[in-house]
Design a protein around this motif. Structure first.
Motif, PDB file in Angstrom:
ATOM      1  N   THR A  18      30.817  47.121  31.464  1.00 46.31           N
ATOM      2  CA  THR A  18      31.837  48.170  31.421  1.00 46.31           C
ATOM      3  C   THR A  18      32.481  48.329  32.796  1.00 46.31           C
ATOM      4  OG1 THR A  18      30.617  49.339  29.692  1.00 46.31           O
ATOM      5  CG2 THR A  18      32.266  50.607  30.889  1.00 46.31           C
ATOM      6  N   GLU A  19      31.666  48.300  33.837  1.00 46.74           N
ATOM      7  CA  GLU A  19      32.205  48.427  35.194  1.00 46.74           C
ATOM      8  C   GLU A  19      33.139  47.258  35.512  1.00 46.74           C
ATOM      9  OE1 GLU A  19      30.664  49.255  39.727  1.00 46.74           O
ATOM     10  OE2 GLU A  19      29.479  47.915  38.469  1.00 46.74           O
ATOM     11  N   GLU A  20      32.759  46.057  35.128  1.00 46.42           N
ATOM     12  CA  GLU A  20      33.612  44.885  35.362  1.00 46.42           C
ATOM     13  C   GLU A  20      34.940  45.016  34.613  1.00 46.42           C
ATOM     14  OE1 GLU A  20      33.237  42.392  37.556  1.00 46.42           O
ATOM     15  OE2 GLU A  20      31.488  43.536  38.211  1.00 46.42           O
ATOM     16  N   ALA A  21      34.867  45.509  33.369  1.00 46.07           N
ATOM     17  CA  ALA A  21      36.095  45.692  32.587  1.00 46.07           C
ATOM     18  C   ALA A  21      37.002  46.733  33.249  1.00 46.07           C
ATOM     19  CB  ALA A  21      35.743  46.122  31.164  1.00 46.07           C
ATOM     20  N   LYS A  22      36.408  47.778  33.795  1.00 50.18           N
ATOM     21  CA  LYS A  22      37.191  48.819  34.475  1.00 50.18           C
ATOM     22  C   LYS A  22      37.812  48.271  35.760  1.00 50.18           C
ATOM     23  CE  LYS A  22      36.126  52.048  31.524  1.00 50.18           C
ATOM     24  NZ  LYS A  22      37.077  52.580  30.589  1.00 50.18           N
ATOM     25  N   LYS A  23      37.093  47.393  36.460  1.00 55.31           N
ATOM     26  CA  LYS A  23      37.658  46.767  37.658  1.00 55.31           C
ATOM     27  C   LYS A  23      38.879  45.934  37.287  1.00 55.31           C
ATOM     28  CE  LYS A  23      33.533  46.266  40.527  1.00 55.31           C
ATOM     29  NZ  LYS A  23      32.564  45.315  41.089  1.00 55.31           N
ATOM     30  N   LYS A  24      38.753  45.189  36.201  1.00 52.09           N
ATOM     31  CA  LYS A  24      39.875  44.360  35.742  1.00 52.09           C
ATOM     32  C   LYS A  24      41.054  45.248  35.336  1.00 52.09           C
ATOM     33  CE  LYS A  24      40.990  40.732  32.404  1.00 52.09           C
ATOM     34  NZ  LYS A  24      42.250  41.269  32.009  1.00 52.09           N
ATOM     35  N   SER A  25      40.749  46.327  34.651  1.00 53.79           N
ATOM     36  CA  SER A  25      41.790  47.253  34.225  1.00 53.79           C
ATOM     37  C   SER A  25      42.514  47.856  35.436  1.00 53.79           C
ATOM     38  CB  SER A  25      41.159  48.366  33.374  1.00 53.79           C
ATOM     39  OG  SER A  25      42.100  49.322  33.026  1.00 53.79           O
ATOM     40  N   LEU A  26      41.764  48.217  36.453  1.00 54.48           N
ATOM     41  CA  LEU A  26      42.371  48.762  37.674  1.00 54.48           C
ATOM     42  C   LEU A  26      43.261  47.719  38.340  1.00 54.48           C
ATOM     43  CD1 LEU A  26      42.700  50.966  39.826  1.00 54.48           C
ATOM     44  CD2 LEU A  26      40.613  50.094  40.905  1.00 54.48           C
ATOM     45  N   GLY A  27      42.787  46.488  38.412  1.00 55.33           N
ATOM     46  CA  GLY A  27      43.595  45.418  39.007  1.00 55.33           C
ATOM     47  C   GLY A  27      44.888  45.199  38.241  1.00 55.33           C
ATOM     48  N   ASP A  28      44.803  45.205  36.909  1.00 51.35           N
ATOM     49  CA  ASP A  28      46.007  45.053  36.089  1.00 51.35           C
ATOM     50  C   ASP A  28      46.982  46.198  36.325  1.00 51.35           C
ATOM     51  OD1 ASP A  28      44.903  42.760  35.039  1.00 51.35           O
ATOM     52  OD2 ASP A  28      44.252  43.693  33.151  1.00 51.35           O
ATOM     53  N   ALA A  29      46.446  47.426  36.392  1.00 52.23           N
ATOM     54  CA  ALA A  29      47.304  48.593  36.611  1.00 52.23           C
ATOM     55  C   ALA A  29      47.974  48.527  37.986  1.00 52.23           C
ATOM     56  CB  ALA A  29      46.488  49.877  36.476  1.00 52.23           C
ATOM     57  N   GLN A  30      47.242  48.074  38.986  1.00 56.25           N
ATOM     58  CA  GLN A  30      47.825  47.966  40.329  1.00 56.25           C
ATOM     59  C   GLN A  30      48.910  46.889  40.374  1.00 56.25           C
ATOM     60  OE1 GLN A  30      44.217  47.401  42.628  1.00 56.25           O
ATOM     61  NE2 GLN A  30      44.251  49.529  43.328  1.00 56.25           N
ATOM     62  N   ARG A  31      48.688  45.777  39.673  1.00 58.04           N
ATOM     63  CA  ARG A  31      49.718  44.731  39.618  1.00 58.04           C
ATOM     64  C   ARG A  31      50.967  45.241  38.906  1.00 58.04           C
ATOM     65  NH1 ARG A  31      45.278  41.600  39.360  1.00 58.04           N
ATOM     66  NH2 ARG A  31      45.045  41.649  37.111  1.00 58.04           N
ATOM     67  N   GLU A  32      50.777  45.973  37.822  1.00 56.71           N
ATOM     68  CA  GLU A  32      51.919  46.529  37.082  1.00 56.71           C
ATOM     69  C   GLU A  32      52.698  47.506  37.965  1.00 56.71           C
ATOM     70  OE1 GLU A  32      54.662  47.340  34.146  1.00 56.71           O
ATOM     71  OE2 GLU A  32      53.194  45.723  34.217  1.00 56.71           O
ATOM     72  N   LYS A  33      51.986  48.336  38.710  1.00 55.93           N
ATOM     73  CA  LYS A  33      52.642  49.289  39.606  1.00 55.93           C
ATOM     74  C   LYS A  33      53.444  48.544  40.677  1.00 55.93           C
ATOM     75  CE  LYS A  33      51.806  52.856  42.998  1.00 55.93           C
ATOM     76  NZ  LYS A  33      50.886  53.271  44.028  1.00 55.93           N
ATOM     77  N   SER A  34      52.851  47.508  41.249  1.00 59.71           N
ATOM     78  CA  SER A  34      53.557  46.728  42.273  1.00 59.71           C
ATOM     79  C   SER A  34      54.812  46.086  41.705  1.00 59.71           C
ATOM     80  CB  SER A  34      52.641  45.638  42.831  1.00 59.71           C
ATOM     81  OG  SER A  34      51.558  46.210  43.499  1.00 59.71           O
ATOM     82  N   GLN A  35      54.690  45.577  40.493  1.00 55.10           N
ATOM     83  CA  GLN A  35      55.846  44.946  39.853  1.00 55.10           C
ATOM     84  C   GLN A  35      56.949  45.977  39.605  1.00 55.10           C
ATOM     85  OE1 GLN A  35      54.930  43.167  36.077  1.00 55.10           O
ATOM     86  NE2 GLN A  35      56.775  41.924  36.075  1.00 55.10           N
ATOM     87  N   ALA A  87      53.262  54.327  36.178  1.00 51.87           N
ATOM     88  CA  ALA A  87      52.339  53.276  36.620  1.00 51.87           C
ATOM     89  C   ALA A  87      51.367  53.821  37.665  1.00 51.87           C
ATOM     90  CB  ALA A  87      53.119  52.091  37.176  1.00 51.87           C
ATOM     91  N   THR A  88      51.845  54.698  38.533  1.00 52.00           N
ATOM     92  CA  THR A  88      50.985  55.319  39.539  1.00 52.00           C
ATOM     93  C   THR A  88      49.906  56.172  38.874  1.00 52.00           C
ATOM     94  OG1 THR A  88      52.813  55.354  41.116  1.00 52.00           O
ATOM     95  CG2 THR A  88      50.965  56.817  41.578  1.00 52.00           C
ATOM     96  N   LYS A  89      50.292  56.918  37.847  1.00 52.10           N
ATOM     97  CA  LYS A  89      49.317  57.734  37.109  1.00 52.10           C
ATOM     98  C   LYS A  89      48.285  56.848  36.409  1.00 52.10           C
ATOM     99  CE  LYS A  89      52.344  61.670  36.391  1.00 52.10           C
ATOM    100  NZ  LYS A  89      53.160  62.439  35.448  1.00 52.10           N
ATOM    101  N   LEU A  90      48.736  55.717  35.863  1.00 51.43           N
ATOM    102  CA  LEU A  90      47.810  54.792  35.219  1.00 51.43           C
ATOM    103  C   LEU A  90      46.816  54.210  36.222  1.00 51.43           C
ATOM    104  CD1 LEU A  90      50.126  52.863  32.718  1.00 51.43           C
ATOM    105  CD2 LEU A  90      48.332  54.510  32.171  1.00 51.43           C
ATOM    106  N   VAL A  91      47.291  53.906  37.419  1.00 50.73           N
ATOM    107  CA  VAL A  91      46.400  53.394  38.468  1.00 50.73           C
ATOM    108  C   VAL A  91      45.355  54.443  38.814  1.00 50.73           C
ATOM    109  CG1 VAL A  91      46.288  52.756  40.919  1.00 50.73           C
ATOM    110  CG2 VAL A  91      48.002  51.723  39.440  1.00 50.73           C
ATOM    111  N   GLU A  92      45.782  55.675  38.957  1.00 51.48           N
ATOM    112  CA  GLU A  92      44.845  56.744  39.309  1.00 51.48           C
ATOM    113  C   GLU A  92      43.821  56.953  38.188  1.00 51.48           C
ATOM    114  OE1 GLU A  92      42.915  59.151  41.712  1.00 51.48           O
ATOM    115  OE2 GLU A  92      44.646  57.949  42.285  1.00 51.48           O
ATOM    116  N   THR A  93      44.281  56.912  36.941  1.00 46.87           N
ATOM    117  CA  THR A  93      43.368  57.048  35.802  1.00 46.87           C
ATOM    118  C   THR A  93      42.362  55.902  35.792  1.00 46.87           C
ATOM    119  OG1 THR A  93      45.084  58.154  34.508  1.00 46.87           O
ATOM    120  CG2 THR A  93      43.244  57.214  33.289  1.00 46.87           C
ATOM    121  N   ALA A  94      42.834  54.692  36.007  1.00 48.16           N
ATOM    122  CA  ALA A  94      41.947  53.520  36.036  1.00 48.16           C
ATOM    123  C   ALA A  94      40.947  53.632  37.183  1.00 48.16           C
ATOM    124  CB  ALA A  94      42.769  52.242  36.150  1.00 48.16           C
ATOM    125  N   ARG A  95      41.394  54.143  38.314  1.00 47.54           N
ATOM    126  CA  ARG A  95      40.505  54.319  39.467  1.00 47.54           C
ATOM    127  C   ARG A  95      39.392  55.326  39.143  1.00 47.54           C
ATOM    128  NH1 ARG A  95      42.427  53.028  44.376  1.00 47.54           N
ATOM    129  NH2 ARG A  95      44.496  53.496  43.653  1.00 47.54           N
TER     130      ARG A  95
END
Length: 144
Positions: A18-35, A87-95
């Protein structure tokens, strides 16, 4: 000494996954925000370019088209800012979710450590008991 087997190993594995999946989710959210931020930056650059071009143009028809394009671009910039905010809110939620998953995993690791220490203490006590018994028996043999 017996081989240690944590009684809740499957739960610990699940929490690690679960922790690994959340790390991946956070990375995806950060990439989306950057894009999204990159798209916004490009729109702002385009807006600045149109404003500079309108300063040098003297023809009315070109100025009208540029103005209409600028108005449309301003609306798209506002929409893009909203997307960046989302996207910023999604990153914070994922974090926050990652922090919670990490905390849950740490709890299980602490429980595993406590269980291991308890087993070691029990084995140590058992070994000491056997040594004491052997010492008592050897003392009894030498006494009689």
């Amino acid at each position: 000494m017996s081989k240690f087997k944590f009684s809740m190993e499957k739960v610990l594995d699940w929490r690690s996954d679960t922790e690994e999946a959340k790390k991946k989710s956070l990375g995806d959210a950060q990439r989306e925000k950057s894009q999204q931020e990159l798209v916004l930056k490009e729109m702002i650059q385009e807006n600045i370019k149109i404003k500079n071009e309108s300063l040098t143009t003297t023809r009315i028809d070109i100025l009208r088209r540029q103005n209409m394009y600028k108005v449309m671009l301003d609306e798209r910039i506002i929409q893009q800012k909203n997307q960046v905010e989302t996207a910023t809110k999604l990153v914070e939620t994922a974090r926050l979710e990652l922090m919670e998953a990490h905390k849950d995993k740490k709890i299980m690791e602490k429980l595993k450590e406590k269980e291991f220490n308890l087993l070691m203490t029990q084995e140590k006590n058992e070994e000491q008991k056997q040594l004491d018994e052997m010492a008592t028996l050897s003392y009894g043999k030498s006494y009689y």
